[in-house]
Scaffold this motif. Structure first.
Motif, PDB file in Angstrom:
ATOM      1  N   PHE A 180       3.045  -1.345  14.671  1.00  0.00           N
ATOM      2  CA  PHE A 180       4.128  -0.685  13.935  1.00  0.00           C
ATOM      3  C   PHE A 180       4.283   0.755  14.429  1.00  0.00           C
ATOM      4  N   HIS A 181       4.433   0.892  15.737  1.00  0.00           N
ATOM      5  CA  HIS A 181       4.374   2.194  16.411  1.00  0.00           C
ATOM      6  C   HIS A 181       5.434   3.211  15.965  1.00  0.00           C
ATOM      7  N   LYS A 182       6.477   2.770  15.285  1.00  0.00           N
ATOM      8  CA  LYS A 182       7.509   3.718  14.826  1.00  0.00           C
ATOM      9  C   LYS A 182       7.252   4.225  13.399  1.00  0.00           C
ATOM     10  N   MET A 183       6.100   3.916  12.841  1.00  0.00           N
ATOM     11  CA  MET A 183       5.787   4.346  11.486  1.00  0.00           C
ATOM     12  C   MET A 183       5.705   5.877  11.435  1.00  0.00           C
ATOM     13  N   PRO A 184       6.436   6.509  10.498  1.00  0.00           N
ATOM     14  CA  PRO A 184       6.390   7.978  10.379  1.00  0.00           C
ATOM     15  C   PRO A 184       4.988   8.483  10.041  1.00  0.00           C
ATOM     16  N   LYS A 185       4.705   9.687  10.502  1.00  0.00           N
ATOM     17  CA  LYS A 185       3.384  10.301  10.338  1.00  0.00           C
ATOM     18  C   LYS A 185       2.973  10.415   8.872  1.00  0.00           C
ATOM     19  N   ILE A 186       3.915  10.693   7.993  1.00  0.00           N
ATOM     20  CA  ILE A 186       3.569  10.873   6.577  1.00  0.00           C
ATOM     21  C   ILE A 186       2.904   9.617   6.017  1.00  0.00           C
ATOM     22  N   HIS A 187       3.320   8.443   6.502  1.00  0.00           N
ATOM     23  CA  HIS A 187       2.722   7.195   6.027  1.00  0.00           C
ATOM     24  C   HIS A 187       1.332   6.979   6.629  1.00  0.00           C
ATOM     25  N   LYS A 188       1.087   7.551   7.801  1.00  0.00           N
ATOM     26  CA  LYS A 188      -0.261   7.471   8.388  1.00  0.00           C
ATOM     27  C   LYS A 188      -1.246   8.240   7.513  1.00  0.00           C
ATOM     28  N   HIS A 189      -0.782   9.346   6.931  1.00  0.00           N
ATOM     29  CA  HIS A 189      -1.627  10.097   6.001  1.00  0.00           C
ATOM     30  C   HIS A 189      -1.923   9.239   4.767  1.00  0.00           C
ATOM     31  N   THR A 190      -0.895   8.573   4.250  1.00  0.00           N
ATOM     32  CA  THR A 190      -1.081   7.724   3.071  1.00  0.00           C
ATOM     33  C   THR A 190      -2.112   6.638   3.348  1.00  0.00           C
ATOM     34  N   VAL A 238       0.824  -1.211   0.000  1.00  0.00           N
ATOM     35  CA  VAL A 238       0.000   0.000   0.000  1.00  0.00           C
ATOM     36  C   VAL A 238       0.860   1.264   0.000  1.00  0.00           C
ATOM     37  N   LEU A 239       1.948   1.249   0.766  1.00  0.00           N
ATOM     38  CA  LEU A 239       2.789   2.442   0.900  1.00  0.00           C
ATOM     39  C   LEU A 239       3.875   2.546  -0.168  1.00  0.00           C
ATOM     40  N   HIS A 240       4.117   1.453  -0.894  1.00  0.00           N
ATOM     41  CA  HIS A 240       5.165   1.420  -1.917  1.00  0.00           C
ATOM     42  C   HIS A 240       6.537   1.770  -1.336  1.00  0.00           C
ATOM     43  N   ILE A 241       6.848   1.125  -0.221  1.00  0.00           N
ATOM     44  CA  ILE A 241       8.165   1.289   0.383  1.00  0.00           C
ATOM     45  C   ILE A 241       8.740  -0.089   0.659  1.00  0.00           C
ATOM     46  N   GLY A 242      10.014  -0.133   1.031  1.00  0.00           N
ATOM     47  CA  GLY A 242      10.700  -1.398   1.229  1.00  0.00           C
ATOM     48  C   GLY A 242      10.272  -2.164   2.476  1.00  0.00           C
ATOM     49  N   THR A 243      10.407  -3.476   2.382  1.00  0.00           N
ATOM     50  CA  THR A 243      10.062  -4.375   3.485  1.00  0.00           C
ATOM     51  C   THR A 243      10.864  -4.056   4.736  1.00  0.00           C
ATOM     52  N   LYS A 244      12.152  -3.775   4.580  1.00  0.00           N
ATOM     53  CA  LYS A 244      13.021  -3.500   5.731  1.00  0.00           C
ATOM     54  C   LYS A 244      12.519  -2.293   6.518  1.00  0.00           C
ATOM     55  N   SER A 245      12.095  -1.252   5.814  1.00  0.00           N
ATOM     56  CA  SER A 245      11.576  -0.055   6.496  1.00  0.00           C
ATOM     57  C   SER A 245      10.389  -0.415   7.369  1.00  0.00           C
ATOM     58  N   VAL A 246       9.454  -1.175   6.819  1.00  0.00           N
ATOM     59  CA  VAL A 246       8.256  -1.552   7.569  1.00  0.00           C
ATOM     60  C   VAL A 246       8.639  -2.418   8.767  1.00  0.00           C
ATOM     61  N   GLN A 247       9.521  -3.364   8.564  1.00  0.00           N
ATOM     62  CA  GLN A 247       9.938  -4.244   9.664  1.00  0.00           C
ATOM     63  C   GLN A 247      10.586  -3.454  10.795  1.00  0.00           C
ATOM     64  N   ASP A 248      11.268  -2.393  10.453  1.00  0.00           N
ATOM     65  CA  ASP A 248      11.945  -1.566  11.466  1.00  0.00           C
ATOM     66  C   ASP A 248      10.966  -0.737  12.310  1.00  0.00           C
ATOM     67  N   TRP A 249       9.708  -0.665  11.925  1.00  0.00           N
ATOM     68  CA  TRP A 249       8.734   0.149  12.649  1.00  0.00           C
ATOM     69  C   TRP A 249       8.188  -0.524  13.896  1.00  0.00           C
ATOM     70  N   GLY A 250       8.536  -1.770  14.128  1.00  0.00           N
ATOM     71  CA  GLY A 250       8.074  -2.437  15.339  1.00  0.00           C
ATOM     72  C   GLY A 250       7.786  -3.905  15.106  1.00  0.00           C
ATOM     73  N   GLN A 251       7.679  -4.626  16.215  1.00  0.00           N
ATOM     74  CA  GLN A 251       7.512  -6.078  16.140  1.00  0.00           C
ATOM     75  C   GLN A 251       6.057  -6.534  16.188  1.00  0.00           C
ATOM     76  N   ASP A 252       5.143  -5.645  16.510  1.00  0.00           N
ATOM     77  CA  ASP A 252       3.742  -6.062  16.585  1.00  0.00           C
ATOM     78  C   ASP A 252       2.919  -5.324  15.523  1.00  0.00           C
ATOM     79  N   MET A 253       1.641  -5.600  15.508  1.00  0.00           N
ATOM     80  CA  MET A 253       0.735  -5.069  14.497  1.00  0.00           C
ATOM     81  C   MET A 253       0.588  -3.549  14.550  1.00  0.00           C
TER      82      MET A 253
END
Length: 195
Positions: free
Chosen positions: A165-175, A148-163
């Motif tokens: 993904f609490h470290k996801m940047p705000k810009i992606h929350k808008h997307t 959905v976000l068209h970004i790399g798997t590693k970036s998403v994995q780095d956002w947290g270990q659970d559903m």
């Protein structure tokens, strides 16, 4: 709900900023000379920056860094995806006036809310339990967000270990907010067509 079918509703290509802005200002169908007249107006670029800042939730210096002309060539691809979702959801031109006067708030949807809507909505409690306890559930969550976000798997994995993904940047929350709006808009159109 089959989430893969739901996600197929979303645009797969980003929308170039210049084309997006032409749609916003209702000038996309003009002839080349008319476009030139509109786009060379002294206030046009300023209004373009205002729109991009508002819908993407970024600051003016960020948008200015994307380029000194109306193509904004330095814009990240994931922002172009947001623009495509905004266009698909038909948020603009309806919201253009509120954007230009600074009263627009870009939608924000966190990863967990988005994933619950896409992966779990419409399932029974038993089905939800089976789905979330499946060994591949986290991989499915990561795959859904990267798709959905068209970004790399590693970036998403780095956002947290659970559903969450609490470290996801705000810009992606808008997307994600725009993606849900586009899905909702397309689903309504689909329902009308099927009726």
């Amino acid at each position: 709900m089959n989430h893969y079918n739901t996600l197929k509703i979303l645009p797969t290509q980003g929308l170039e900023p210049r084309q997006f802005l032409r749609y916003c200002f209702g000038i996309a169908e003009l002839s080349p000379p008319e476009l030139l007249e509109e786009e060379t107006d002294s206030q046009y670029r300023k209004k373009c920056i205002t729109v991009l800042c508002a819908v993407l939730g970024v600051q003016r210096p960020t948008v200015r860094k994307w380029g000194s002309d109306l193509n904004f060539d330095g814009i990240p691809n994931y922002c172009k995806i947001s623009l495509a979702y905004i266009h698909a959801a038909e948020i603009i031109p309806n919201q253009l006036k509120s954007i230009l006067i600074g009263e627009y708030n870009a939608p924000e949807v966190d990863a967990q809310t988005f994933l619950e809507r896409i992966l779990l909505e419409g399932l029974t409690e038993q089905q939800i339990l089976q789905t979330v306890s499946h060994a591949n559930f986290r991989a499915t969550c990561v795959k859904t967000l990267t798709q959905v976000l068209h970004i790399g798997t590693k970036s998403v994995q780095d956002w947290g270990q659970d559903m969450s993904f609490h470290k996801m940047p705000k810009i992606h929350k808008h997307t994600l907010g725009y993606a849900l709006a586009a899905i909702s808009k397309s689903s309504k159109a689909w329902d009308k067509q099927a009726a």
